[in-house]
Design an enzyme around this catalytic site. Structure first.
Site, mmCIF file in Angstrom:
data_model
loop_
_atom_site.group_PDB
_atom_site.id
_atom_site.type_symbol
_atom_site.label_atom_id
_atom_site.label_comp_id
_atom_site.label_asym_id
_atom_site.label_seq_id
_atom_site.Cartn_x
_atom_site.Cartn_y
_atom_site.Cartn_z
ATOM 1 N N LYS A 83 43.993 30.353 22.191
ATOM 2 C CA LYS A 83 45.193 29.611 21.783
ATOM 3 C C LYS A 83 46.285 30.623 21.422
ATOM 4 O O LYS A 83 46.081 31.516 20.591
ATOM 5 C CB LYS A 83 44.832 28.776 20.552
ATOM 6 C CG LYS A 83 45.477 27.440 20.491
ATOM 7 C CD LYS A 83 44.814 26.647 19.388
ATOM 8 C CE LYS A 83 45.589 25.419 19.052
ATOM 9 N NZ LYS A 83 45.203 24.921 17.732
HETATM 10 C C1 E4P Z 1 45.649 21.817 16.959
HETATM 11 O O1 E4P Z 1 45.636 22.312 18.048
HETATM 12 C C2 E4P Z 1 46.749 22.069 16.005
HETATM 13 O O2 E4P Z 1 46.699 23.372 15.536
HETATM 14 C C3 E4P Z 1 46.679 21.061 14.886
HETATM 15 O O3 E4P Z 1 46.550 19.774 15.461
HETATM 16 C C4 E4P Z 1 47.875 21.119 13.952
HETATM 17 O O4 E4P Z 1 47.820 20.015 13.096
HETATM 18 P P1 E4P Z 1 48.733 19.917 11.781
HETATM 19 O O5 E4P Z 1 50.152 19.765 12.205
HETATM 20 O O6 E4P Z 1 48.209 18.697 11.079
HETATM 21 O O7 E4P Z 1 48.513 21.180 10.994
#
Ligand code: E4P
Length: 218
Positions: A83
């Site tokens: 990622k």
């Molecule tokens: C997943 O890929 C993301 O990092 C995550 O959904 C972020 O979520 P948040 O905005 O609740 O921190």
């Protein structure tokens, strides 16, 4: 449509897996910071629990650092996906890692143009953050709808992950917007199962069944 679980917590992953609905996992530095122990060991344990893609995020910001970290993370297991936040260095690193056969998930995507750039760089996935956009009074799902339209028009294979999901309606809207994947926190997965009429229905059936049992005893 696939469901990923958005957590680094092994208990949550196991509970969701037992429901038979988990196709993959997404983590990020915040989610890993909540778990005890070495994050590399936590990721290793997640990968042995789930055979689908498991996203692990880099914290380096420069191209060389991202590529180096990506290669290290990729050694954890075959199903690790790297990622990478969308930046210029991030896009360069995506192209290089994908060329080496390492899958990438371009994260922190907030606009359709960022989604288009990530696809052109060759990303396997993008993570469109709907909840954080909604939080600042933008319609988060518009990014998903427009990115999906652009990908369909030009035949990009990049898969859209709807991330930053806060409630069951986000999951419904993700499905209607043509997303490939929704990555869902465990709490929202449990909310998707529940309906007050299901609860009332179960109670009513059980109460009526008691009448049958009582009749049998007469
Ligand atoms: C997943 O890929 C993301 O990092 C995550 O959904 C972020 O979520 P948040 O905005 O609740 O921190």
């Amino acid at each position: 449509m696939k469901f990923f679980i958005d957590t680094a917590n092994l208990d949550e992953i196991r509970k969701a897996k037992s429901l038979g609905i988990v196709d993959g996992v997404t983590t990020n530095p915040t989610l890993l910071s909540r778990e005890a122990g070495d994050p590399m060991e936590v990721l290793k344990a997640i990968c042995s629990e789930i055979s689908g893609p498991v996203s692990a995020e880099v914290v380096s910001l420069d191209e060389e650092g991202i590529v180096r970290e990506g290669r290290e993370l990729a050694k954890i297991a075959n199903n690790i996906v790297i990622k990478i936040p969308i930046t210029e260095d991030g896009l360069r690193a995506v192209r290089r890692l994908e060329a080496e056969g390492i899958h990438t998930n371009v994260t922190l995507v907030f606009s359709p143009m960022q989604a288009l750039l990530a696809a052109k760089a060759g990303a396997t996935y993008i993570s469109a953050f709907v909840g954080r956009l909604d939080d600042v009074s933008h319609v988060g799902m518009d990014t998903v709808r427009l990115a999906s339209q652009i990908y369909d028009t030009y035949g990009f294979d990049t898969q859209i992950i709807v991330a930053s999901i806060r409630n069951p309606l986000h999951v419904l809207d993700a499905a209607l917007a043509g997303a490939d994947i929704a990555t869902i926190p465990y709490k929202v997965i449990t909310q998707l199962v529940q309906h007050p009429l299901t609860e009332i229905g179960i109670q009513r059936f059980l109460e009526d069944w008691k009448k049958v049992e009582a009749r049998k005893k007469k």
